[in-house]
Design an enzyme around this catalytic site. Sequence first.
Site, PDB file in Angstrom:
ATOM      1  N   MET A  30       0.869  -1.099  -0.192  1.00 24.21           N
ATOM      2  CA  MET A  30       0.040  -0.014   0.104  1.00 24.21           C
ATOM      3  C   MET A  30       0.929   1.057  -0.033  1.00 24.21           C
ATOM      4  SD  MET A  30      -3.423  -0.857   2.157  1.00 24.21           S
ATOM      5  CE  MET A  30      -3.002  -0.599   3.687  1.00 24.21           C
ATOM      6  N   LEU A  33       6.604   3.343   1.399  1.00 24.15           N
ATOM      7  CA  LEU A  33       7.546   1.952   1.698  1.00 24.15           C
ATOM      8  C   LEU A  33       8.262   2.297   2.698  1.00 24.15           C
ATOM      9  CD1 LEU A  33       8.469   1.255  -2.105  1.00 24.15           C
ATOM     10  CD2 LEU A  33       6.664   0.337  -0.535  1.00 24.15           C
ATOM     11  N   HIS A  34       8.635   1.102   3.675  1.00 23.52           N
ATOM     12  CA  HIS A  34       9.409   1.369   4.719  1.00 23.52           C
ATOM     13  C   HIS A  34      10.640   0.038   4.303  1.00 23.52           C
ATOM     14  CE1 HIS A  34       7.370  -2.169   6.521  1.00 23.52           C
ATOM     15  NE2 HIS A  34       6.146  -1.019   6.962  1.00 23.52           N
ATOM     16  N   HIS A  37       8.998  -3.416   3.611  1.00 23.17           N
ATOM     17  CA  HIS A  37       8.705  -3.576   1.990  1.00 23.17           C
ATOM     18  C   HIS A  37      10.051  -3.795   1.370  1.00 23.17           C
ATOM     19  CE1 HIS A  37       5.396  -0.634   3.606  1.00 23.17           C
ATOM     20  NE2 HIS A  37       4.775  -1.823   2.975  1.00 23.17           N
ATOM     21  N   GLN A  61     -10.567  -2.736   1.393  1.00 24.28           N
ATOM     22  CA  GLN A  61     -10.027  -3.492   2.554  1.00 24.28           C
ATOM     23  C   GLN A  61     -10.222  -2.487   4.068  1.00 24.28           C
ATOM     24  OE1 GLN A  61      -5.936  -4.399   1.029  1.00 24.28           O
ATOM     25  NE2 GLN A  61      -5.223  -3.999   2.894  1.00 24.28           N
ATOM     26  N   GLY A 147       4.730  -9.962   3.801  1.00 18.20           N
ATOM     27  CA  GLY A 147       5.360  -9.854   5.048  1.00 18.20           C
ATOM     28  C   GLY A 147       4.911 -10.478   6.219  1.00 18.20           C
TER      29      GLY A 147
END
Lengths: 283, 283
Positions: A30, A33-34, A37, A61, A147
């Site tokens: 989604m 990004l960290h 990801h 969702q 993840g």
Amino acid sequence: MKLIKSILEMQQTADLLHRNGAKIGIVPTMGYLHEGHLSLIREAKLHADVVVTTIFVNPVQFAPNEDYKKYPRDLERDILHASSAGSDFLFVPSVEEMYPPDYLTFVEVEKITSILEGKSRPSHFRGVTTVVAKLFNIIKPHIALFGQKDAQQAIVIKQMVRDLNYGIKIIIAPIVREEDGLAMSSRNVYLSPEERKESTVIYKSLKRGEELILSGERDASRVVAEIVRYLNTQPLVKVDYVSVTDANTLGECSVINEKSQILISVAVRVGTTRLIDNIIVNT
Amino acid sequence: MKLIKSILEMQQTADLLHRNGAKIGIVPTMGYLHEGHLSLIREAKLHADVVVTTIFVNPVQFAPNEDYKKYPRDLERDILHASSAGSDFLFVPSVEEMYPPDYLTFVEVEKITSILEGKSRPSHFRGVTTVVAKLFNIIKPHIALFGQKDAQQAIVIKQMVRDLNYGIKIIIAPIVREEDGLAMSSRNVYLSPEERKESTVIYKSLKRGEELILSGERDASRVVAEIVRYLNTQPLVKVDYVSVTDANTLGECSVINEKSQILISVAVRVGTTRLIDNIIVNT
């Protein structure tokens, strides 16, 4: 890295890659990004010739009372991050194209979606499986990475892939944590400094649960109670649920068996921010 | 023609065909092939390099009180028919492999599945879209053929393909009829000679409805009433529903517009056998 926004262009690009015999890996996200990801993108590179990262804040969702509107978005930053992690394509479809006005079709996994996260967020997984099915159909990947932080999501997607015969290999990558143990999440930016500090109790409570199990505790309710007690030591942290289940099936296990994989899952609210985390314990 | 029973073998065969650049067409059926199915196979040959006919009597689209168990099956005869019509592969998966004991995933199209056939058969289309999605994922065809006899099914599948981004071209082939007008159906074998004779009223009633519309009748309820009256002239024929809708959206049209495509749909019981038929009228 190539940025693609149109579904048709993504389909045609994927078709061409398929005709050239490329093995395609996708990393559905989604955005915002960290490091979690980016670890998925790097892992995907090890298994596929071409990595497509997708960014789509999927309205279906989110429940109406949830954080769809305020969910953090920063495409320019994501482009830099995904590119430097080695993604070959960044697919960023629009809500308008993904869900046109007369949209009517949903993919639903039963039973395992009505517990844990599904109990707190009743239509959440239906949104997840629907959008993941759409991304699978557009890109037709050979592998897809998710993840472990969303432990139940990983199990639900594996079930969908098996049931609907997608023939896609699902790889689940480990949780990436901040130095103080907090699981990385795009939602961590919501936290005030005080909330951020108290949030470290989540991982500590999971480690406390692990410690109990590894030291021989076999009564799941006692493990849950101790984690709840531990979480409640922080005034800003409100427990949504703590659960001890089989790590592969999410089946209940009031008695923890020997030589099994146990998933301890936690969901809390810290202020208005909902955070989840989990740990797998091998008995 | 090659017969394939294992899902994995079908997937691998399809993958190989894809790598070789073949255009794949599929004809999903429940077997007991008649001239209607064979016309789909012949049509598929015109659009694709390789035609895969599938035979699967899908338990999930039958309600417990319906004819799943007694649905006619004759694989040897189907092999001969499909082969002579030019099918390259015949995929006949088992129920055990398609729906293993812990199966949990369903594809559902909303709204347009709760009217007409969906009203009489509430879980029917959920079964249809689920199995068609599975077949699409296994074979990844470029085109898929369905018969116009199941008019609502055709519309539901087109909606699913569009919503889930399958990128598959859906071709709907015309109804094939017996010499006396009865629409071909595997279920026609259920009919006694007397029932078979009375069943000819179905198509005649549709033609009567068409005649009314073409002669200027614009009140749909009068068209329906006349068709019901006509069907009721046969004592063994019991009307389930008669409807006049937009042919593309299945939307209600109490007033029949000029220059529109109108679908007249009929469902009846003849003895214990349920039969459907329809006709498209261009005003």
